[in-house]
Every structure is written in structure tokens, then in C-alpha cells.
Design a protein around this motif. Sequence first.
Motif, PDB file in Angstrom:
ATOM      1  N   SER A 110     -79.682  42.056 -18.652  1.00 38.07           N
ATOM      2  CA  SER A 110     -78.985  42.031 -19.954  1.00 38.07           C
ATOM      3  C   SER A 110     -79.244  43.678 -20.505  1.00 38.07           C
ATOM      4  N   GLN A 111     -80.596  44.060 -20.379  1.00 41.19           N
ATOM      5  CA  GLN A 111     -81.030  45.197 -20.816  1.00 41.19           C
ATOM      6  C   GLN A 111     -80.185  46.522 -20.218  1.00 41.19           C
ATOM      7  N   ALA A 112     -80.209  46.232 -18.984  1.00 38.19           N
ATOM      8  CA  ALA A 112     -79.671  47.256 -17.884  1.00 38.19           C
ATOM      9  C   ALA A 112     -78.306  47.405 -18.323  1.00 38.19           C
ATOM     10  N   GLU A 113     -77.405  46.336 -18.566  1.00 33.12           N
ATOM     11  CA  GLU A 113     -75.940  46.519 -19.059  1.00 33.12           C
ATOM     12  C   GLU A 113     -75.982  46.962 -20.295  1.00 33.12           C
ATOM     13  N   ARG A 114     -76.684  46.766 -21.219  1.00 31.96           N
ATOM     14  CA  ARG A 114     -76.642  47.310 -22.745  1.00 31.96           C
ATOM     15  C   ARG A 114     -76.909  48.833 -22.527  1.00 31.96           C
ATOM     16  N   ALA A 115     -77.903  49.244 -21.485  1.00 33.42           N
ATOM     17  CA  ALA A 115     -78.147  50.711 -21.656  1.00 33.42           C
ATOM     18  C   ALA A 115     -76.862  51.450 -21.020  1.00 33.42           C
ATOM     19  N   VAL A 116     -76.167  50.887 -20.006  1.00 29.07           N
ATOM     20  CA  VAL A 116     -75.098  51.437 -19.333  1.00 29.07           C
ATOM     21  C   VAL A 116     -74.026  51.397 -20.319  1.00 29.07           C
ATOM     22  N   ASP A 117     -73.832  50.450 -21.171  1.00 22.54           N
ATOM     23  CA  ASP A 117     -72.467  50.354 -21.922  1.00 22.54           C
ATOM     24  C   ASP A 117     -72.963  51.494 -23.106  1.00 22.54           C
ATOM     25  N   ILE A 118     -74.011  51.627 -23.506  1.00 17.58           N
ATOM     26  CA  ILE A 118     -74.538  52.698 -24.481  1.00 17.58           C
ATOM     27  C   ILE A 118     -74.259  54.215 -23.980  1.00 17.58           C
ATOM     28  N   VAL A 119     -74.543  54.372 -22.674  1.00 20.40           N
ATOM     29  CA  VAL A 119     -74.191  55.722 -22.003  1.00 20.40           C
ATOM     30  C   VAL A 119     -72.706  56.109 -22.111  1.00 20.40           C
ATOM     31  N   HIS A 120     -71.979  54.976 -21.622  1.00 11.65           N
ATOM     32  CA  HIS A 120     -70.662  54.989 -21.456  1.00 11.65           C
ATOM     33  C   HIS A 120     -69.987  55.353 -22.858  1.00 11.65           C
ATOM     34  N   ARG A 121     -70.406  54.747 -24.065  1.00 13.86           N
ATOM     35  CA  ARG A 121     -69.912  55.051 -25.483  1.00 13.86           C
ATOM     36  C   ARG A 121     -70.263  56.425 -25.685  1.00 13.86           C
ATOM     37  N   VAL A 122     -71.376  56.923 -25.539  1.00 14.36           N
ATOM     38  CA  VAL A 122     -71.656  58.321 -25.859  1.00 14.36           C
ATOM     39  C   VAL A 122     -70.809  59.083 -25.041  1.00 14.36           C
ATOM     40  N   HIS A 123     -70.828  58.855 -23.801  1.00 13.67           N
ATOM     41  CA  HIS A 123     -69.909  59.906 -23.010  1.00 13.67           C
ATOM     42  C   HIS A 123     -68.487  59.871 -23.417  1.00 13.67           C
ATOM     43  N   ASP A 124     -68.079  58.729 -23.864  1.00 14.94           N
ATOM     44  CA  ASP A 124     -66.717  58.800 -24.439  1.00 14.94           C
ATOM     45  C   ASP A 124     -66.279  59.860 -25.439  1.00 14.94           C
ATOM     46  N   ARG A 125     -67.364  60.522 -26.040  1.00 15.99           N
ATOM     47  CA  ARG A 125     -67.128  61.441 -26.988  1.00 15.99           C
ATOM     48  C   ARG A 125     -67.489  62.617 -26.554  1.00 15.99           C
ATOM     49  N   VAL A 126     -67.988  62.872 -25.347  1.00 15.97           N
ATOM     50  CA  VAL A 126     -68.373  64.032 -24.625  1.00 15.97           C
ATOM     51  C   VAL A 126     -67.270  64.650 -23.686  1.00 15.97           C
ATOM     52  N   VAL A 127     -66.402  65.561 -24.779  1.00 18.36           N
ATOM     53  CA  VAL A 127     -64.943  66.067 -23.872  1.00 18.36           C
ATOM     54  C   VAL A 127     -65.089  67.451 -24.551  1.00 18.36           C
ATOM     55  N   GLY A 128     -64.423  68.247 -23.935  1.00 19.32           N
ATOM     56  CA  GLY A 128     -64.323  69.599 -24.485  1.00 19.32           C
ATOM     57  C   GLY A 128     -63.790  70.605 -23.429  1.00 19.32           C
ATOM     58  N   THR A 129     -63.887  71.671 -23.671  1.00 16.06           N
ATOM     59  CA  THR A 129     -63.321  72.937 -22.784  1.00 16.06           C
ATOM     60  C   THR A 129     -64.472  73.791 -22.483  1.00 16.06           C
TER      61      THR A 129
END
Length: 163
Positions: A110-129
Motif C-alpha cells: 500500500s505504501q509502495a503504490e501510494r508512492a508511485v501514485d504521488i510521483v505520477h501526479r507530480v510528473h503530470d505537472r512537469v511539462v514544458g519545452t
Amino acid sequence: MTDVGSEASGVRAWLGEQVRSRVVGPHADLRHAELFDTGEPGWFVDDAPIRRVHADASMFVGGLRALLFQSLHPRAMAGVAQHSDYRHDPWGRLQRTADFLAATTFGPASQAERAVDIVHRVHDRVVGTTSDGRAYAANDPHLLHWVHIAELDSFLAAHDRFG
């Protein structure tokens, strides 16, 4: 006259605690309990190679090597340069990365899955040029592969050499 071995042990213990407090953060004991003092199974069995490698102090060397290796990819580094707070909070950035590795390697599922979900959510905002006009996104499978391969290669190389 003092015992040199005793002094060296004391220095090692002090140094180890300094590193631990900076890498794990101010609530190390609480986080340890959340990850290790649970009956819930994790993603990896106790004697899995990933646990042996990630438990070794050579991970510090591997982590530095991985950062240098990852910096060779211009789109990955543009994302870091434009979105990471590592310049203002390097210890916090290191703590979050170390916590992710600890949660996914040693923690309950459950902690591992939570950690992966957090990273995915943070990465959703990391876009640019990039400065030369190429688009990047942190969740781009190519960039994720680059970062993970750099980590895998670096952690194993450091463990083989120093572990």
C-alpha cells in the motif's frame, strides 16, 4: 591514551547518523515504523536482490552517478531545471527520492503504490519545452525509461564496486 578503534567507531556512528538524518529526514523513526513495522507484504521478498542493493551504503555513490548519468538527457534535465526545487531544498529533494526508493523497495504494498501514485501526479505537472524548442513531459515513457535505466545501471555498478 584513547583507543583509536573506539574513536573511529564513534566517528562512524556520528557520521552515519548525520547522513541518515539528512537523507531520511526529521521523522526517521516514524517513517521506519510505517515502512518496516507492518504485517502487510511488500512488492519484494526479504532476500530479493533489489533489497540487498538498496540496503547497502553504496547507494549513495550510485545515486550520485545516476544523477550525472541522467543529466546527459537534455529533455530530462530541462524538466528538472524548470520544475524541481533541488536548488532551494536539496536535502528535501533527496529525502523525497530516498523515501520513494524505501517505500517501493522495503515498504508494504500500500505504501509502495501510494508512492508511485504521488510521483505520477507530480510528473503530470512537469511539462514544458527545452531551450531549443523540444517538448518534454516527465511521464513520457522514453524519459521514464532513461531515468530508471540510469538508476538501475548506477546502483548496480556502485554495488558491484563498493557494496
